[in-house]
Design a protein around this motif. Structure first.
Motif, short mmCIF file in Angstrom:
data_model
loop_
_atom_site.label_atom_id
_atom_site.label_comp_id
_atom_site.label_asym_id
_atom_site.label_seq_id
_atom_site.Cartn_x
_atom_site.Cartn_y
_atom_site.Cartn_z
N GLY A 128 0.92 -1.26 -0.06
CA GLY A 128 0.01 0.02 -0.03
C GLY A 128 0.84 1.27 -0.16
N GLY A 129 2.12 1.33 0.85
CA GLY A 129 2.84 2.21 0.73
C GLY A 129 3.59 2.75 -0.50
N LEU A 130 3.90 1.35 -1.39
CA LEU A 130 4.64 1.45 -2.39
C LEU A 130 3.47 2.00 -3.56
N LEU A 131 2.33 1.72 -3.65
CA LEU A 131 1.37 2.25 -4.58
C LEU A 131 0.96 3.59 -4.19
N ALA A 132 0.95 4.00 -3.10
CA ALA A 132 0.67 5.37 -2.68
C ALA A 132 1.97 6.50 -3.08
N ALA A 133 3.23 5.83 -2.92
CA ALA A 133 4.41 6.54 -3.38
C ALA A 133 4.26 6.91 -4.92
N ILE A 134 4.03 5.57 -5.56
CA ILE A 134 3.96 5.66 -7.23
C ILE A 134 2.92 6.41 -7.75
N THR A 135 1.55 6.23 -6.83
CA THR A 135 0.58 7.56 -7.34
C THR A 135 1.19 8.97 -7.12
N VAL A 136 1.47 9.15 -5.99
CA VAL A 136 1.93 10.71 -6.04
C VAL A 136 3.28 11.03 -6.81
N ALA A 137 4.03 10.20 -6.94
CA ALA A 137 4.99 10.45 -8.08
C ALA A 137 4.58 10.93 -9.27
N GLY A 138 3.32 10.06 -9.74
CA GLY A 138 2.92 10.17 -11.24
C GLY A 138 2.35 11.55 -11.16
N ARG A 139 1.49 11.85 -10.23
CA ARG A 139 0.68 13.23 -10.11
C ARG A 139 1.39 14.26 -10.30
N ARG A 140 2.72 14.16 -9.61
CA ARG A 140 3.59 15.42 -9.47
C ARG A 140 4.24 15.60 -11.05
N ARG A 141 4.52 14.51 -11.70
CA ARG A 141 4.92 14.34 -12.93
C ARG A 141 4.12 15.07 -13.92
#
Length: 164
Positions: A128-141
């Protein structure tokens, strides 16, 4: 006046407490009957210690010492028979686990067979933490403004100049 209100509130609570189910009253009561106890106090102490860690298979969240179920009584007698026969504490527990499964233990053992049971919450939390980090990084990009080429900047400046 505040004393009178407190007295009225207390008087209103007394019938509620009296009507509370017995399961809400926490007292150290044991279901062990005197006829079940071993004559030797040392052996009885061992039996009590073992019984604290064994689950009643009917009640499921009580030890066999705390349960009044017939099966719990049978298990208490079985523990005392095994101790009286000379079994060690570990032999008694192993016998009960072989007969009823590891569910009979209130605190399950940690071994490779149930590693998934112990590790699943940690794995789910990390995933869940990994999925949240990937989602946040994608939104920032996606939210960052793209870099424009010199030709694009010139075209924007020309369009902005025409509108004035």
């Amino acid at each position: 006046m505040p004393v009178r209100r407190s007295a009225l509130a207390l008087a209103a609570l007394v019938p509620l407490l009296a009507a509370a189910p017995a399961s809400l009253v926490v007292t150290p009561a044991y279901a062990v009957n005197p006829d079940e106890m071993l004559a030797d106090p040392a052996l009885e102490a061992r039996a009590r210690k073992l019984s604290e860690g064994l689950r009643c298979l009917v009640c499921q969240n009580e030890s066999i010492d705390d349960s009044n179920a017939d099966l719990a009584k049978d298990l208490r007698l079985l523990v005392r028979q095994r101790i009286d026969a000379g079994d060690t504490d570990q032999e008694v527990v192993d016998y009960l686990v072989s007969r009823y499964g590891e569910f009979v233990l209130l605190k399950p053992r940690f071994d490779w067979a149930n590693l998934a049971l112990w590790a699943t919450p940690l794995v789910v939390l990390l995933a869940g933490g990994l999925l949240a980090a990937i989602t946040v990084a994608g939104r920032r990009r996606r939210a960052a403004a793209p870099e424009l080429s010199a030709a694009e900047e010139a075209a924007i400046a020309r369009i902005a100049g025409e509108r004035r």
